[in-house]
Write a protein that holds these residues in place. Sequence first.
Motif, PDB file in Angstrom:
ATOM      1  N   ASN A  62       0.802  -1.223   0.000  1.00  0.00           N
ATOM      2  CA  ASN A  62       0.000   0.000   0.000  1.00  0.00           C
ATOM      3  C   ASN A  62       0.838   1.279   0.000  1.00  0.00           C
ATOM      4  N   GLN A  63       2.069   1.189  -0.439  1.00  0.00           N
ATOM      5  CA  GLN A  63       2.948   2.356  -0.568  1.00  0.00           C
ATOM      6  C   GLN A  63       3.370   2.479  -2.036  1.00  0.00           C
ATOM      7  N   ALA A  64       3.469   3.702  -2.520  1.00  0.00           N
ATOM      8  CA  ALA A  64       3.826   3.942  -3.919  1.00  0.00           C
ATOM      9  C   ALA A  64       5.271   3.523  -4.204  1.00  0.00           C
ATOM     10  N   VAL A  65       5.464   2.912  -5.354  1.00  0.00           N
ATOM     11  CA  VAL A  65       6.803   2.605  -5.867  1.00  0.00           C
ATOM     12  C   VAL A  65       6.997   3.517  -7.072  1.00  0.00           C
ATOM     13  N   MET A  66       7.843   4.521  -6.912  1.00  0.00           N
ATOM     14  CA  MET A  66       8.090   5.499  -7.975  1.00  0.00           C
ATOM     15  C   MET A  66       9.281   5.042  -8.801  1.00  0.00           C
ATOM     16  N   ILE A  67       9.092   5.002 -10.111  1.00  0.00           N
ATOM     17  CA  ILE A  67      10.126   4.514 -11.029  1.00  0.00           C
ATOM     18  C   ILE A  67      10.353   5.562 -12.115  1.00  0.00           C
ATOM     19  N   GLU A  68      11.618   5.842 -12.374  1.00  0.00           N
ATOM     20  CA  GLU A  68      12.011   6.781 -13.426  1.00  0.00           C
ATOM     21  C   GLU A  68      13.155   6.176 -14.231  1.00  0.00           C
ATOM     22  N   GLU A  69      13.279   6.634 -15.461  1.00  0.00           N
ATOM     23  CA  GLU A  69      14.393   6.243 -16.310  1.00  0.00           C
ATOM     24  C   GLU A  69      15.690   6.735 -15.677  1.00  0.00           C
ATOM     25  N   TYR A  70      16.766   5.949 -15.825  1.00  0.00           N
ATOM     26  CA  TYR A  70      18.051   6.292 -15.228  1.00  0.00           C
ATOM     27  C   TYR A  70      19.151   5.978 -16.231  1.00  0.00           C
ATOM     28  N   ASP A  71      20.118   6.890 -16.377  1.00  0.00           N
ATOM     29  CA  ASP A  71      21.202   6.693 -17.350  1.00  0.00           C
ATOM     30  C   ASP A  71      22.344   5.827 -16.826  1.00  0.00           C
ATOM     31  N   GLY A  72      22.415   5.612 -15.533  1.00  0.00           N
ATOM     32  CA  GLY A  72      23.455   4.769 -14.967  1.00  0.00           C
ATOM     33  C   GLY A  72      24.723   5.507 -14.602  1.00  0.00           C
ATOM     34  N   PHE A  73      24.849   6.782 -14.992  1.00  0.00           N
ATOM     35  CA  PHE A  73      26.076   7.527 -14.737  1.00  0.00           C
ATOM     36  C   PHE A  73      25.882   8.686 -13.776  1.00  0.00           C
ATOM     37  N   SER A  74      24.744   9.322 -13.837  1.00  0.00           N
ATOM     38  CA  SER A  74      24.511  10.477 -12.970  1.00  0.00           C
ATOM     39  C   SER A  74      24.306  10.019 -11.526  1.00  0.00           C
ATOM     40  N   ASN A  75      24.397  10.964 -10.606  1.00  0.00           N
ATOM     41  CA  ASN A  75      24.200  10.673  -9.197  1.00  0.00           C
ATOM     42  C   ASN A  75      22.762  10.212  -8.986  1.00  0.00           C
ATOM     43  N   PRO A  76      22.547   9.024  -8.413  1.00  0.00           N
ATOM     44  CA  PRO A  76      21.181   8.528  -8.219  1.00  0.00           C
ATOM     45  C   PRO A  76      20.322   9.456  -7.362  1.00  0.00           C
ATOM     46  N   LYS A  77      20.946  10.191  -6.453  1.00  0.00           N
ATOM     47  CA  LYS A  77      20.184  11.102  -5.594  1.00  0.00           C
ATOM     48  C   LYS A  77      19.712  12.341  -6.351  1.00  0.00           C
ATOM     49  N   SER A  78      20.283  12.574  -7.545  1.00  0.00           N
ATOM     50  CA  SER A  78      19.854  13.732  -8.335  1.00  0.00           C
ATOM     51  C   SER A  78      18.568  13.462  -9.118  1.00  0.00           C
ATOM     52  N   VAL A  79      18.162  12.197  -9.216  1.00  0.00           N
ATOM     53  CA  VAL A  79      16.926  11.854  -9.918  1.00  0.00           C
ATOM     54  C   VAL A  79      15.758  12.160  -8.991  1.00  0.00           C
ATOM     55  N   VAL A  80      14.843  12.986  -9.473  1.00  0.00           N
ATOM     56  CA  VAL A  80      13.704  13.397  -8.667  1.00  0.00           C
ATOM     57  C   VAL A  80      12.618  12.321  -8.744  1.00  0.00           C
ATOM     58  N   LEU A  81      12.313  11.750  -7.589  1.00  0.00           N
ATOM     59  CA  LEU A  81      11.265  10.724  -7.495  1.00  0.00           C
ATOM     60  C   LEU A  81      10.200  11.246  -6.535  1.00  0.00           C
ATOM     61  N   ASP A  82       9.372  12.164  -7.040  1.00  0.00           N
ATOM     62  CA  ASP A  82       8.375  12.764  -6.158  1.00  0.00           C
ATOM     63  C   ASP A  82       6.972  12.734  -6.756  1.00  0.00           C
ATOM     64  N   LYS A  83       6.776  11.975  -7.824  1.00  0.00           N
ATOM     65  CA  LYS A  83       5.435  11.913  -8.413  1.00  0.00           C
ATOM     66  C   LYS A  83       5.147  10.493  -8.901  1.00  0.00           C
ATOM     67  N   ILE A  84       3.846  10.228  -9.005  1.00  0.00           N
ATOM     68  CA  ILE A  84       3.392   8.939  -9.523  1.00  0.00           C
ATOM     69  C   ILE A  84       2.238   9.215 -10.475  1.00  0.00           C
ATOM     70  N   MET A  85       2.284   8.585 -11.637  1.00  0.00           N
ATOM     71  CA  MET A  85       1.226   8.796 -12.601  1.00  0.00           C
ATOM     72  C   MET A  85       0.102   7.787 -12.353  1.00  0.00           C
ATOM     73  N   VAL A  86      -1.149   8.273 -12.420  1.00  0.00           N
ATOM     74  CA  VAL A  86      -2.295   7.384 -12.254  1.00  0.00           C
ATOM     75  C   VAL A  86      -3.313   7.694 -13.339  1.00  0.00           C
ATOM     76  N   TRP A  87      -4.092   6.697 -13.685  1.00  0.00           N
ATOM     77  CA  TRP A  87      -5.203   6.885 -14.612  1.00  0.00           C
ATOM     78  C   TRP A  87      -6.420   7.273 -13.813  1.00  0.00           C
ATOM     79  N   ALA A  88      -7.117   8.289 -14.271  1.00  0.00           N
ATOM     80  CA  ALA A  88      -8.312   8.720 -13.564  1.00  0.00           C
ATOM     81  C   ALA A  88      -9.503   8.722 -14.489  1.00  0.00           C
TER      82      ALA A  88
END
Length: 161
Positions: free
Chosen positions: A135-161
């Motif tokens: 019951n907790q959101a799992v946020m997933i974003e594309e990642y290049d593998g080279f940039s700092n993982p903490k720099s990827v913003v994971l603050d949204k989740i897309m839903v169908w309404a």
Amino acid sequence: MAPTKDPAGGFGDEREADPHAIPGEEAPSGAPSGSCPPVEDLLGRLNLEEEEDAGFVWEDEVKEPDVKAKWLAIAKVHTNRGFSPSALFADMRSAWNPAQEVTWRKLEDNLFTIQFACLGDWNKATKQGPWVFRNQAVMIEEYDGFSNPKSVVLDKIMVWA
């Protein structure tokens, strides 16, 4: 030597020709007929002059190509409570039903990189959400593998309404 009929129906010589044999040369004594000469013998017969040798690339000089990271994603479980990463991996494997192997790497308590073995699995995980774990959101974003993982913003989740 008399020609004989081979099993395929054609006529041929009784002895078998070596497809790797050098024309005009006999097989080395002690070598079974039809076998290739050892590489050391072939290299011994190679006569390179100094200017010819300069352009020749020896095997140990060849650099391995850089492996480009493909089909990577970064995921974060939106929770402050502890959980078992293996339970997360099992739940997501069940939800995604990947065609090929998916490799997870833990970066922090609730931050992971995910390597997919095929584009279809990557597309499903990154574009067909939303995904939830306990019951907790799992946020997933594309990642290049080279940039700092903490720099990827994971603050949204897309839903169908």
